[in-house]
Design an enzyme around this catalytic site. Structure first.
Site, PDB file in Angstrom:
ATOM      1  N   ASP A   6       0.757  -1.349   0.000  1.00  0.00           N
ATOM      2  CA  ASP A   6       0.000   0.000   0.000  1.00  0.00           C
ATOM      3  C   ASP A   6       0.633   1.128   0.000  1.00  0.00           C
ATOM      4  O   ASP A   6       1.234   1.147   0.510  1.00  0.00           O
ATOM      5  CB  ASP A   6      -1.003   0.339   0.896  1.00  0.00           C
ATOM      6  CG  ASP A   6      -1.732   1.650   1.017  1.00  0.00           C
ATOM      7  OD1 ASP A   6      -1.664   2.154   0.493  1.00  0.00           O
ATOM      8  OD2 ASP A   6      -2.282   1.931   1.585  1.00  0.00           O
TER       9      ASP A   6
ATOM     10  N   ASP B 297      -5.481   2.851  -8.306  1.00  0.00           N
ATOM     11  CA  ASP B 297      -5.057   2.513  -6.942  1.00  0.00           C
ATOM     12  C   ASP B 297      -4.744   1.031  -6.811  1.00  0.00           C
ATOM     13  O   ASP B 297      -5.631   0.184  -6.961  1.00  0.00           O
ATOM     14  CB  ASP B 297      -6.162   2.901  -5.958  1.00  0.00           C
ATOM     15  CG  ASP B 297      -5.765   2.645  -4.509  1.00  0.00           C
ATOM     16  OD1 ASP B 297      -4.556   2.695  -4.199  1.00  0.00           O
ATOM     17  OD2 ASP B 297      -6.662   2.379  -3.696  1.00  0.00           O
TER      18      ASP B 297
END
Length: 423
Positions: free
Chosen positions: A103, A291
């Site tokens: 992430d 993302d």
């Protein structure tokens, strides 16, 4: 396997494929990722977790735009994701093994382009050593389905025995919730996403690993290329390429697009695009984000409903009674058309097979074998809000992507899997 941390990328599985060693090409550092699948039932709340992440991304982006002091910051995937990609990294001079989310001793970490903080300590403890220093500054990061509070450290972070990022800022978690089975996060988003995470210095930022590799001269461009391989098994792989895209991972031309100027999408790796299904307009030209830390493709509510109507899909019950996803019958799936993403003057197509969840993994998300589940979720906000879509991992498994901090742009290219029928 070398002793280093592991980064996660988006969905959890029960089996782990060891990551391959780092490869150093001219002006670039390539780090192999391994895919991990969660077939234990922990991904049943996939839609809820994914949507919670996106809502936090939107909230954080708006706070950055208004320069508010935030605690809602780096937002990686939640612990109940279905699939993740992991890499290996070391912190300090420790040899303890850890698991981090992308992430790392071996730390398993998740790779996240929607966040930029890197931290360790969610699972196995990491002990500071003489190679690291700290001014005891508190760091707080809130995610859509978890949070981390800890202390900022500076020290070496090693991607391989020969590639060490000196004086890298990272946090040691003293409290972490929502990261079961992993040790932390490797953030590859823009540096401004670290704004507000240092509580005593809310206007300060923390340079990312990509930026520090560039400043050290290890790479000549502050960019990272990301490759994910679609697969319903644990044999798939992925890759991070720091400094330059890896042409061996994509086919044809790599095309770049400027980061959108529309807020809050502009605070992330935001782009402008429109979406059509056959001849039907699903989403007119608007801003959204790309993302790696989001699993599904999220659409503004009006676009989601148009897509549902065009495909004839039914809405499944929310978890735990169902998956929360749209689903088709096998007959409807046979009639599914291409979904085209129009970015700049180019079109990136999701063939029918690329629009569905891997059918052999239906049970992992609480589904049944008789249904064909679509990989789209409702943002529950109308278009025109400044972040009207999220192209998550399900899109990125079909196209190579590049995140260029130097020139503030995002790139895409086809791969050998763009038209794969693996699902």
């Amino acid at each position: 396997m070398h002793s280093r941390s592991i980064f996660l990328a988006t969905v959890l599985l029960a089996l782990v494929v060891p990551a391959k060693p780092i490869e150093i090409r001219a002006n670039s550092v390539t780090l192999s990722l391994a895919k991990k699948l969660d077939t234990s039932g922990g991904a049943q709340y996939l839609v809820d977790q994914d949507r919670a992440r996106v809502r936090t991304l939107i909230k954080r982006g708006l706070n950055i735009a208004s320069q508010q002091n935030r605690r809602d910051v780096t937002v990686p995937l939640g612990e109940s994701q279905a699939v993740v990609y992991i890499a290996q990294v070391n912190f300090g001079s420790s040899t303890t093994e850890y698991n981090l989310i992308v992430d790392t001793d071996i730390i398993h970490m998740v790779i996240d382009s929607g966040s930029s903080n890197t931290w360790v300590g969610a699972g196995q403890p990491w002990t500071p050593d003489s190679s690291t220093t700290s001014d005891n500054e508190a760091v707080s990061v809130t995610y859509g389905s978890g949070q981390m509070e800890g202390t900022l450290y500076t020290g070496p972070v090693s991607l391989d025995s020969g590639i060490t990022v000196q004086e890298q800022g990272f946090a040691l978690a003293e409290f972490a919730q929502g990261f079961q089975g992993y040790d932390g996060i490797l953030g590859i988003g823009p540096e401004n996403l670290t704004l507000g995470t240092i509580l005593e210095n809310p206007t300060g930022t923390i340079p990312t690993i990509t930026q520090n590799l560039n400043q050290l001269g290890v790479i000549c461009q502050a960019l990272v290329g990301v490759f994910f391989e679609p697969s319903s098994t644990n044999t798939a792989e992925g890759e991070l390429s720091f400094g330059a895209p890896n042409p061996a991972r994509y086919t044809g031309e790599l095309t770049y697009y400027p980061v959108t100027g529309t807020s809050p999408a502009s605070r992330y790796w935001g782009i402008n695009q429109s979406i059509t299904y056959g001849s039907t307009m699903i989403l007119p030209h608007t801003a959204g984000i790309v993302d790696t830390g989001t699993t599904l493709i999220h659409l503004a509510s009006n676009a989601f409903l148009v897509y549902q109507t065009a495909t004839g899909a039914q809405q499944d019950l929310p978890a735990p009674a169902g998956t929360g996803l749209l689903y088709l019958t096998t007959e409807q799936y046979s009639q599914l058309q291409n979904l085209d993403f129009h970015i700049g003057g180019d079109t990136y197509t999701l063939i029918p097979n690329a629009q569905i969840w891997p059918r052999v993994l239906n049970a992992a998300i609480g589904g049944t074998s008789e249904r064909v589940y679509l990989i789209f979720s409702n943002l529950e906000t109308p278009s025109g809000e400044g972040l009207d879509f999220v192209n998550g991992m399900c899109f990125l498994e079909r196209y190579y992507s590049v995140y260029d901090s130097d020139q503030n742009r995002v790139g895409f290219a086809s791969t050998e899997y763009s038209s794969s029928t693996v699902n």
